[in-house]
Design an enzyme around this catalytic site. Structure first.
Site, PDB file in Angstrom:
ATOM      1  N   HIS A 248      -9.963   1.332   0.560  1.00 20.68           N
ATOM      2  CA  HIS A 248     -10.282   0.636   1.814  1.00 20.68           C
ATOM      3  C   HIS A 248     -11.715   0.919   2.240  1.00 20.68           C
ATOM      4  CE1 HIS A 248      -5.927   0.560   1.860  1.00 20.68           C
ATOM      5  NE2 HIS A 248      -5.980  -0.374   2.776  1.00 20.68           N
TER       6      HIS A 248
ATOM      7  N   GLU B 191       0.821  -1.213   0.000  1.00 19.17           N
ATOM      8  CA  GLU B 191       0.000   0.000   0.000  1.00 19.17           C
ATOM      9  C   GLU B 191       0.853   1.260   0.000  1.00 19.17           C
ATOM     10  OE1 GLU B 191      -2.690  -0.511   3.268  1.00 19.17           O
ATOM     11  OE2 GLU B 191      -3.731  -2.162   2.288  1.00 19.17           O
TER      12      GLU B 191
END
EC number: 3.4.26.1
Length: 204
Positions: free
Chosen positions: A104, A71
């Site tokens: 997310h 990420e």
């Protein structure tokens, strides 16, 4: 992209220290609620068997190693250098967490936008990927601060003082500990110069 040896030790340690200061309240809460004393806790943390158990646990590997590395690689090392020459440093730092949040969305309520912005500024200031990866891994371990549990804790007053002190010290130390001079020359400044924005405060 943040892969370089120059300034790697301060880039690994200072952002992590800054993040731990921000989490002073939750760290105090964790130590108050932990059944082990400090010496026993350190023995467990440093024991090779504990690390071997963690490395065999796919959930731990995902949360502490794979997710932070991939990420931060995407949202910091790749996206920030592409956005900064187009939008400027400030908008780039605050735009990346929006993309992170959309990616997310399934657990967006657990995310701290402030935390993501500070991790973005750490990457810009240090020019290293290791700092954001370690901070991300630490934040994944700590989780969202349990402020409601702190309000009902038997030792509520010192705990809330720890929360307030952590946030205050974080804000006080953010600028000095993310000073680009601590980390060597910044590759991002080359990109900004090519885009005609060499007067950015980060590069002056």
């Amino acid at each position: 992209m943040g892969f370089r040896l120059e300034g790697i030790f301060p880039a690994a340690l200072l952002p992590l220290l800054l993040t731990m200061i921000l989490f002073l309240g939750p760290l105090m809460q964790l130590s108050m609620d932990c059944p082990r004393d400090l010496a026993d806790g350190l023995k467990v943390v440093l024991a090779p068997r504990s690390w071997a158990r963690c490395l065999m646990d796919m959930r731990w590997l995902r949360n502490q190693v794979i997710a932070p590395l991939t990420e931060e690689l995407v949202f910091r090392a790749c996206m920030l250098p592409m956005l900064a020459p187009c939008t400027g440093l400030g908008p780039a730092v605050f735009t990346c967490p929006l993309f992170f949040g959309v990616a997310h969305f399934h657990h967006i309520f657990e995310q701290l936008r402030f935390r993501q912005s500070s991790v973005g500024s750490i990457f810009l200031s240090a020019g290293h990927l290791i700092g954001p990866v370690l901070c991300h891994s630490f934040c994944n371990y700590m989780g969202f601060p349990a402020v409601c549990a702190a309000l009902e804790h038997p030792q509520r007053r010192p705990l809330l003082a720890g929360y307030a002190l952590g946030v205050g010290l974080f804000l006080l130390l953010l600028q000095p500990l993310t000073d680009p001079k601590l980390y060597g020359s910044l590759p991002l400044c080359v990109l900004l110069e090519q885009a005609g924005d060499s007067e950015a405060p980060l590069c002056s």
